[in-house]
Structure formats: C-alpha cells, structure tokens
Design a protein around this motif. Sequence first.
Motif, PDB file in Angstrom:
ATOM      1  N   THR A  11       0.824  -1.213   0.000  1.00 28.50           N
ATOM      2  CA  THR A  11       0.000   0.000   0.000  1.00 28.50           C
ATOM      3  C   THR A  11       0.850   1.252   0.000  1.00 28.50           C
ATOM      4  O   THR A  11       0.484   2.272  -0.597  1.00 28.50           O
ATOM      5  CB  THR A  11      -0.936   0.020   1.225  1.00 28.50           C
ATOM      6  OG1 THR A  11      -1.716  -1.172   1.231  1.00 28.50           O
ATOM      7  CG2 THR A  11      -1.875   1.215   1.178  1.00 28.50           C
ATOM      8  N   ALA A  12       2.002   1.186   0.652  1.00 33.81           N
ATOM      9  CA  ALA A  12       2.879   2.357   0.714  1.00 33.81           C
ATOM     10  C   ALA A  12       3.329   2.773  -0.680  1.00 33.81           C
ATOM     11  O   ALA A  12       3.365   3.965  -1.014  1.00 33.81           O
ATOM     12  CB  ALA A  12       4.087   2.058   1.599  1.00 33.81           C
ATOM     13  N   GLY A  16       2.059   6.186  -3.308  1.00 31.64           N
ATOM     14  CA  GLY A  16       2.950   7.119  -3.978  1.00 31.64           C
ATOM     15  C   GLY A  16       2.341   7.644  -5.266  1.00 31.64           C
ATOM     16  O   GLY A  16       2.642   8.764  -5.697  1.00 31.64           O
ATOM     17  N   TYR A  17       1.448   6.838  -5.855  1.00 29.17           N
ATOM     18  CA  TYR A  17       0.762   7.244  -7.089  1.00 29.17           C
ATOM     19  C   TYR A  17      -0.577   7.917  -6.783  1.00 29.17           C
ATOM     20  O   TYR A  17      -0.867   8.995  -7.312  1.00 29.17           O
ATOM     21  CB  TYR A  17       0.546   6.025  -7.996  1.00 29.17           C
ATOM     22  CG  TYR A  17       1.821   5.298  -8.342  1.00 29.17           C
ATOM     23  CD1 TYR A  17       2.705   5.808  -9.288  1.00 29.17           C
ATOM     24  CD2 TYR A  17       2.154   4.105  -7.709  1.00 29.17           C
ATOM     25  CE1 TYR A  17       3.884   5.150  -9.607  1.00 29.17           C
ATOM     26  CE2 TYR A  17       3.341   3.436  -8.015  1.00 29.17           C
ATOM     27  CZ  TYR A  17       4.200   3.967  -8.965  1.00 29.17           C
ATOM     28  OH  TYR A  17       5.370   3.313  -9.268  1.00 29.17           O
ATOM     29  N   THR A  18      -1.375   7.269  -5.947  1.00 34.47           N
ATOM     30  CA  THR A  18      -2.686   7.850  -5.627  1.00 34.47           C
ATOM     31  C   THR A  18      -2.529   9.173  -4.901  1.00 34.47           C
ATOM     32  O   THR A  18      -3.358  10.076  -5.044  1.00 34.47           O
ATOM     33  CB  THR A  18      -3.513   6.890  -4.762  1.00 34.47           C
ATOM     34  OG1 THR A  18      -2.805   6.610  -3.545  1.00 34.47           O
ATOM     35  CG2 THR A  18      -3.785   5.585  -5.490  1.00 34.47           C
ATOM     36  N   GLY A  19      -1.465   9.303  -4.121  1.00 35.29           N
ATOM     37  CA  GLY A  19      -1.257  10.527  -3.353  1.00 35.29           C
ATOM     38  C   GLY A  19      -1.060  11.760  -4.209  1.00 35.29           C
ATOM     39  O   GLY A  19      -1.399  12.875  -3.800  1.00 35.29           O
ATOM     40  N   GLN A  53     -14.393   5.162 -11.663  1.00 36.55           N
ATOM     41  CA  GLN A  53     -14.984   5.336 -10.338  1.00 36.55           C
ATOM     42  C   GLN A  53     -14.262   4.471  -9.303  1.00 36.55           C
ATOM     43  O   GLN A  53     -14.106   4.866  -8.151  1.00 36.55           O
ATOM     44  CB  GLN A  53     -16.470   4.967 -10.384  1.00 36.55           C
ATOM     45  CG  GLN A  53     -17.223   5.214  -9.082  1.00 36.55           C
ATOM     46  CD  GLN A  53     -18.721   5.026  -9.242  1.00 36.55           C
ATOM     47  OE1 GLN A  53     -19.328   5.623 -10.126  1.00 36.55           O
ATOM     48  NE2 GLN A  53     -19.309   4.189  -8.415  1.00 36.55           N
ATOM     49  N   GLY A  54     -13.822   3.301  -9.735  1.00 38.04           N
ATOM     50  CA  GLY A  54     -13.100   2.413  -8.835  1.00 38.04           C
ATOM     51  C   GLY A  54     -11.790   3.021  -8.373  1.00 38.04           C
ATOM     52  O   GLY A  54     -11.419   2.909  -7.198  1.00 38.04           O
ATOM     53  N   SER A  55     -11.068   3.680  -9.287  1.00 35.07           N
ATOM     54  CA  SER A  55      -9.803   4.323  -8.925  1.00 35.07           C
ATOM     55  C   SER A  55     -10.039   5.467  -7.958  1.00 35.07           C
ATOM     56  O   SER A  55      -9.294   5.653  -6.989  1.00 35.07           O
ATOM     57  CB  SER A  55      -9.092   4.838 -10.183  1.00 35.07           C
ATOM     58  OG  SER A  55      -8.708   3.763 -11.016  1.00 35.07           O
ATOM     59  N   THR A  56     -11.082   6.252  -8.215  1.00 29.69           N
ATOM     60  CA  THR A  56     -11.414   7.363  -7.320  1.00 29.69           C
ATOM     61  C   THR A  56     -11.791   6.842  -5.938  1.00 29.69           C
ATOM     62  O   THR A  56     -11.408   7.429  -4.912  1.00 29.69           O
ATOM     63  CB  THR A  56     -12.572   8.192  -7.897  1.00 29.69           C
ATOM     64  OG1 THR A  56     -12.197   8.663  -9.195  1.00 29.69           O
ATOM     65  CG2 THR A  56     -12.904   9.381  -7.002  1.00 29.69           C
ATOM     66  N   GLY A  61     -10.129   6.449  -0.436  1.00 29.79           N
ATOM     67  CA  GLY A  61      -9.923   5.500   0.654  1.00 29.79           C
ATOM     68  C   GLY A  61      -8.555   5.662   1.277  1.00 29.79           C
ATOM     69  O   GLY A  61      -8.394   5.560   2.506  1.00 29.79           O
ATOM     70  N   HIS A  62      -7.551   5.931   0.453  1.00 28.12           N
ATOM     71  CA  HIS A  62      -6.206   6.172   0.973  1.00 28.12           C
ATOM     72  C   HIS A  62      -6.161   7.469   1.782  1.00 28.12           C
ATOM     73  O   HIS A  62      -5.457   7.542   2.794  1.00 28.12           O
ATOM     74  CB  HIS A  62      -5.199   6.225  -0.177  1.00 28.12           C
ATOM     75  CG  HIS A  62      -4.919   4.880  -0.769  1.00 28.12           C
ATOM     76  ND1 HIS A  62      -4.187   4.711  -1.920  1.00 28.12           N
ATOM     77  CD2 HIS A  62      -5.277   3.634  -0.357  1.00 28.12           C
ATOM     78  CE1 HIS A  62      -4.098   3.416  -2.200  1.00 28.12           C
ATOM     79  NE2 HIS A  62      -4.763   2.749  -1.263  1.00 28.12           N
ATOM     80  N   LEU A  63      -6.889   8.474   1.324  1.00 31.46           N
ATOM     81  CA  LEU A  63      -6.964   9.721   2.090  1.00 31.46           C
ATOM     82  C   LEU A  63      -7.621   9.454   3.446  1.00 31.46           C
ATOM     83  O   LEU A  63      -7.161   9.945   4.478  1.00 31.46           O
ATOM     84  CB  LEU A  63      -7.759  10.771   1.315  1.00 31.46           C
ATOM     85  CG  LEU A  63      -8.015  12.095   2.039  1.00 31.46           C
ATOM     86  CD1 LEU A  63      -6.711  12.786   2.404  1.00 31.46           C
ATOM     87  CD2 LEU A  63      -8.888  13.015   1.187  1.00 31.46           C
ATOM     88  N   ARG A  64      -8.695   8.677   3.436  1.00 32.32           N
ATOM     89  CA  ARG A  64      -9.388   8.344   4.683  1.00 32.32           C
ATOM     90  C   ARG A  64      -8.449   7.607   5.641  1.00 32.32           C
ATOM     91  O   ARG A  64      -8.385   7.932   6.840  1.00 32.32           O
ATOM     92  CB  ARG A  64     -10.614   7.477   4.382  1.00 32.32           C
ATOM     93  CG  ARG A  64     -11.335   6.979   5.622  1.00 32.32           C
ATOM     94  CD  ARG A  64     -12.435   6.006   5.258  1.00 32.32           C
ATOM     95  NE  ARG A  64     -13.565   6.659   4.620  1.00 32.32           N
ATOM     96  CZ  ARG A  64     -14.636   6.001   4.154  1.00 32.32           C
ATOM     97  NH1 ARG A  64     -14.674   4.684   4.257  1.00 32.32           N
ATOM     98  NH2 ARG A  64     -15.626   6.659   3.599  1.00 32.32           N
ATOM     99  N   SER A  65      -7.722   6.633   5.134  1.00 34.46           N
ATOM    100  CA  SER A  65      -6.800   5.868   5.977  1.00 34.46           C
ATOM    101  C   SER A  65      -5.725   6.771   6.581  1.00 34.46           C
ATOM    102  O   SER A  65      -5.355   6.619   7.750  1.00 34.46           O
ATOM    103  CB  SER A  65      -6.137   4.753   5.163  1.00 34.46           C
ATOM    104  OG  SER A  65      -7.098   3.840   4.682  1.00 34.46           O
TER     105      SER A  65
END
Length: 272
Positions: A11-12, A16-19, A53-56, A61-65
């Motif tokens: 996940t880390a 790095g990409y989703t962030g 929509q799945g990527s969003t 979800g990463h922001l929430r975590s």
Amino acid sequence: MYRKDLGDKPTAETMGYTGKAVLAHFGHYRPDQIDSALCRAYAAAREKAGISQGSTHTELGHLRSTMMWAEKNRLIDKAPAIERPPKPTPKERFLTKAEVARLIEHASAAHIGLAIHLLFATAGRIGAILDLTWDRVDMERGVINLRLPDARTRKGRAIVPINRGLMAALQTAREAAVTEHVVEYGGTRVASIRKGFEGAVTRAGFTDVTLHTIRHSAAVEMVSSGIPIEQVAQYLGHSNPSITFSTYGRFAPEHLQQAADVLDFVRLKVAR
C-alpha cells in the motif's frame, strides 16, 4: 508520514501514485476543512479526467486511511469524514480451464507461460508467484509454500498441493533454472510479467482479462466444481471463509437450489 509508517507494505508504494492526485486537490486544506462537498468535487473532477470510479474510490480510501492514522497518532484532533463514490460492482469475467490453456499457449516466452500456469494452479497473487523460490517448492511431497518467512506476507498466502499438470511444468523449469526464483528470465529474477501477459491476452483473442482474472478464475473453477467453500478459502489464503462465500458462493452448484425447488409448482401439478 503514513507511507513511511507503512514501511515496505504494498500500500505504501501504491499511495505514492494515488497521493499525487489526492494532494493536488486536498493538499492546501486543513483536515478540518475537508467535507462532503470537497470530496464530491474531487470525484467529479476525476470523472471528467476519465478516471474510473473504482480508482477514485481507492484514492479517497487512501486519504481516509491517512486521516485516521493521523488522528490515532494525535497529529490532528479529528479525522474528517471522507465521502467516496460507491465501489463499482466487480466484473464477472473469468476464464475456463480451456481458456487458461489457450492463454499459456499464446505466451511469447516460457517464463510467462509458467507464471500463468502457477497463477491458476495455486490461485496465488502475482506477487506471491514472482516471489516464489525453489526452496519452497517441494516436489517430493508435491507442495508449494507461497509464504515468505515474515509476518507481512503470511496473510493471504497459502500452502497448496501441486497438481500433475503443474508438476510437469515445474520439472521442466527446474532443469533449466539458473537462479533461486521459479519465474526467471535471462538468468535474473522477473520483476513483472505485465507486458508479456497482456501480449498473450491479445494473441489469444481475449478482452477484459487481467492478472487478477486468473486467480478469480481459479476460485470460480473450484467452487463451481463442488469444492467446499472452506477448502477454497484455505486455498485462496482467506482467513475468514465468509469472505470467500460472499464473493464466490453464487458459483456453487447447490447454492440456492433448495430454495428454487420449494418454488417449483410444476412438479406439484404433475404429482396431482
């Protein structure tokens, strides 16, 4: 900070990409300024940019975590509520055994075909297959141990039997092996088979087939052949069989059959 805390967990790296997308939209706000309107605006912007929509859903979800981690570590007073678009229904695409064989036949290199064979026969994830070393392939006992000797990779990885078809493929690969890794190419460990896999998919004439489709296909094949959910769960490395049932229970041949029989008024009419 959260990525650093995650260490070398997958996940880390993904974050790095989703962030990058998340920070571009939320980065200049304080956590207490993030609300549903801001989350919806982000989702709308991503949709406009052609992002699924799945990527969003994953990005938010990463922001929430991250926010929950920050609250837990007392870096912020309270984690904001992160509104996400619904997670899309997963595609039902799966391959039959004949289609898996066809995919292997169209692999451009032996290591691609072997990797696909391992993916299906072990129902393992691609990371586990590329991590696999010969010391965890016990041909005498006919067992493959997909686990690494650490806590991070024990979860979700199983110890599974080797069927006859895979045994033959492994024996051929073992004779030619020059490294400790089962999937190798040019005398080195293979880091990714994505390009070769996609080429095989194209040549085989398939669409909507990903690496994960192979694991999904293995699970569907087991369940639809009558293998008990508990055994399938163990094969997949699921710690809770209820997860396996919720995903694959509908493929069981006996699933809901009793309920369907209760509603069969035709048999009642014939009996009369």
